[in-house]
Design an enzyme around this catalytic site. Structure first.
Site, PDB file in Angstrom:
ATOM      1  NE  ARG A 134      -2.468   0.898   3.660  1.00  0.00           N
ATOM      2  CZ  ARG A 134      -2.187   2.002   4.356  1.00  0.00           C
ATOM      3  NH1 ARG A 134      -2.364   3.200   3.802  1.00  0.00           N
ATOM      4  NH2 ARG A 134      -1.740   1.918   5.584  1.00  0.00           N
ATOM      5  CG  HIS A 135       1.405   5.648  -2.123  1.00  0.00           C
ATOM      6  ND1 HIS A 135       1.252   6.812  -1.404  1.00  0.00           N
ATOM      7  CD2 HIS A 135       2.403   5.880  -3.013  1.00  0.00           C
ATOM      8  CE1 HIS A 135       2.113   7.715  -1.842  1.00  0.00           C
ATOM      9  NE2 HIS A 135       2.833   7.172  -2.813  1.00  0.00           N
TER      10      HIS A 135
END
Length: 563
Positions: free
Chosen positions: A291-292
């Site tokens: 995930r960012h």
């Protein structure tokens, strides 16, 4: 004019054949395939070299923007060779100088091609030329100087001080070859309290903070090494950029310069957003899996039905998949080269050890109290250690329980083994080495700036701020916006190494001025004339510094002639 009979044994015999031919010896013999001595005259020397020694191919053709540049490559393993590979891809001629006994360490890293050669080495050194020189020997240093006299760039990745002891340091060579662009790549740079420490990719990944933000959010305490050697590759990319900047500087001034690139500096530079986030929010960045941290959706998602295997690495060797292996912090082809648990109970902590050759492994075994490991057939070479890495990990972690990680790091580093604790961003940001290298900088605005909201705290004693004369009064004191990563490309005497940067521009902030500039009529050749004038001004300034009496006399002469 002589005729000699020389037993040829590959590869040393092949080298002897080539050297004798270079000296004008007109007959050498005993081809290993034939199994008997054959005297060969000079007319057949080419055939002999081809048959028994493997005639070296002609230098590869060069094209590209750097095709007139010659690089002397004194580097080995990954960071330096990757830098010179990039320069070779841009057209430069790269002459790789290797230890005549064994060559570059990476020649002994798998995976292996059908020929028995290292695929690891092949990928990093394609298109280069190689010469074996022992730089501790005067005659071989003379050969190196003959190459340097025709070279534009020298790149080395020895530990700081080694080149100086051989009489090949920047201060010496810059006097002999003033146009030489001299690049040093090291673990911690040419300056700072840790400059003499050994480093491998795993140790700078641990110290720089990247391992603390890599891995699964569900297993935050498990150290995960980035799947590629980003410590080395990052340094190689920044060093190649530094070389191109140095060549541009030389084109303008006629003189080369020094480039100093540290693997740890480059790790900090690559984590600029993480350091800025920690400074702004005061929160330690963590592992997020795929995930960012600030953009959503921006991650991997499952699709389809049934069991899906994740976190795997595929090895493609010689056209076949060897299997799926979860590596964690481990290197795929070098052992030991990973994070290990040390201590017991509340003192248990991970730290990294990188031992990329038999000598370093022998030191690790000795420090851990098990010198007999070096006699174990399973651990006799890097290839067999990698084959039995799981067994070795269990044995090492059992021995490492006797002391906390910090003590093991001290013992190993004192013996020259790359080793480090695993730092988060907060720990990494307060390292004295980071401060000494000015690798954290403050983005600032000035007193009249609408973003001027908080007083700046001096990052380091004596830190210089880059401001214009009209903004030097107390009423216009610079203010800090945030602290983030600095510039890892150090060019002493050429590029100011400040600890501040002016803030980023607002949208279209300079739009009016730039549009006016774009509409101005530029006379033909004005830009080239301005460039030449600037070049002359720099040359005059340099002459005034180095030869003031001569320069002043010449300027007076020109003025009197009204030129």
């Amino acid at each position: 004019s002589t005729t000699r009979l020389t037993p040829v044994r590959q590869p040393s015999g092949a080298m002897a054949v080539r050297r004798l031919a270079a000296l004008g010896v007109r007959a050498v013999g005993q081809l290993p395939i034939a199994g008997h001595a054959t005297l060969v005259g000079s007319a057949h020397r080419a055939r002999l070299l081809s048959a028994s020694a493997g005639a070296p191919p002609p230098p590869p053709p060069r094209c590209g923007p750097l095709q007139d540049i010659t690089v002397i490559d004194l580097t080995r393993v990954l960071a330096g060779p990757y830098c010179t590979l990039l320069l070779r891809e841009l057209g430069a001629r790269v002459i790789k100088v290797e230890n005549p006994v064994g060559g570059d360490d990476s020649r002994h890293f798998g995976p292996w091609l059908p020929s028995g050669d290292s695929a690891y080495f092949e990928t990093l050194n394609a298109g280069k030329e190689s010469i074996g020189l022992d730089l501790k020997q005067p005659k071989d240093r003379e050969a190196l100087h003959a190459l340097l006299a025709r070279a534009d760039v020298l790149i080395e990745n020895f530990r700081p001080g080694v080149m100086d002891r051989m009489g090949l340091g920047w201060e010496t060579l810059s006097q002999q070859y003033p146009r030489l662009c001299y690049t040093s790549i090291s673990g911690f740079g040419q300056t700072g309290p840790d400059r003499l420490m050994s480093a491998y990719d795993c140790s700078v990944q641990a110290l720089g903070g990247i391992m603390s933000v890599t891995g699964s959010a569900s297993r935050p305490s498990e150290p995960i090494r980035v799947g590629i050697s980003i410590g080395d590759i990052g340094a190689g990319i920044y060093a190649a950029l530094g070389v191109t900047a140095a060549l541009h500087h030389r084109a303008a001034t006629g003189r080369g310069c020094q480039i100093d690139v540290s693997m740890l500096d480059c790790q900090v530079a690559l984590l600029l957003h993480q350091y800025a986030s920690h400074d702004v929010n005061g929160v330690e960045p963590t592992k997020l899996g795929s995930r960012h941290p600030t953009i959503t959706p921006f991650q991997a998602y499952r699709a389809g039905k049934g069991k899906i295997s994740a976190r795997v690495c595929l090895f493609w060797v010689s056209g076949s998949i060897r299997g799926r292996v979860e590596l964690g912090s481990r290197h795929p082809t070098i052992t030991p080269f990973q994070a290990y648990r040390a201590g017991k109970g509340k003192d248990e902590e991970h730290f990294v050890i990188g031992a990329g050759n038999n000598k370093l492994f022998g030191i690790v075994a000795e420090v851990l109290g098990h010198p007999e490991w070096t006699d174990d057939a399973r651990f006799a070479s890097n290839a067999t250690r990698t084959q039995h890495c799981a067994e070795l990990e269990v044995m090492m972690e059992e021995a490492l329980k006797k002391r906390p990680a910090r003590e093991w790091v001290g013992l190993l580093v004192s013996r020259g083994v790359p080793s480090a604790l695993i730092h988060g961003i907060a720990q990494a940001s307060v390292q004295p080495q980071i401060a000494a290298r000015r690798m954290l900088v403050d983005h600032v605005c000035l007193g009249t700036d609408p973003d001027n909201t908080a007083p700046i705290a001096a990052a380091y004693p004596g830190a210089a701020l880059t401001t214009t004369p009209e903004h030097t009064g107390a009423a216009h004191a610079p203010r800090k916006l945030l602290r983030t990563a600095g510039n890892p490309i150090k060019m002493p005497g050429i590029l100011p190494d400040t600890v501040t940067r002016m803030r980023s521009p607002k949208l279209d902030e300079q739009g009016t001025l730039l549009r006016q500039e774009a509409t101005e009529v530029v006379p033909p050749y004005a830009a080239e004339e301005a460039r030449l004038q600037a070049q002359v001004a720099r040359a005059v300034a340099q002459a005034l510094r180095e030869r003031p009496a001569d320069a002043v006399a010449r300027v007076a002469e020109l003025l009197s002639a009204k030129e």
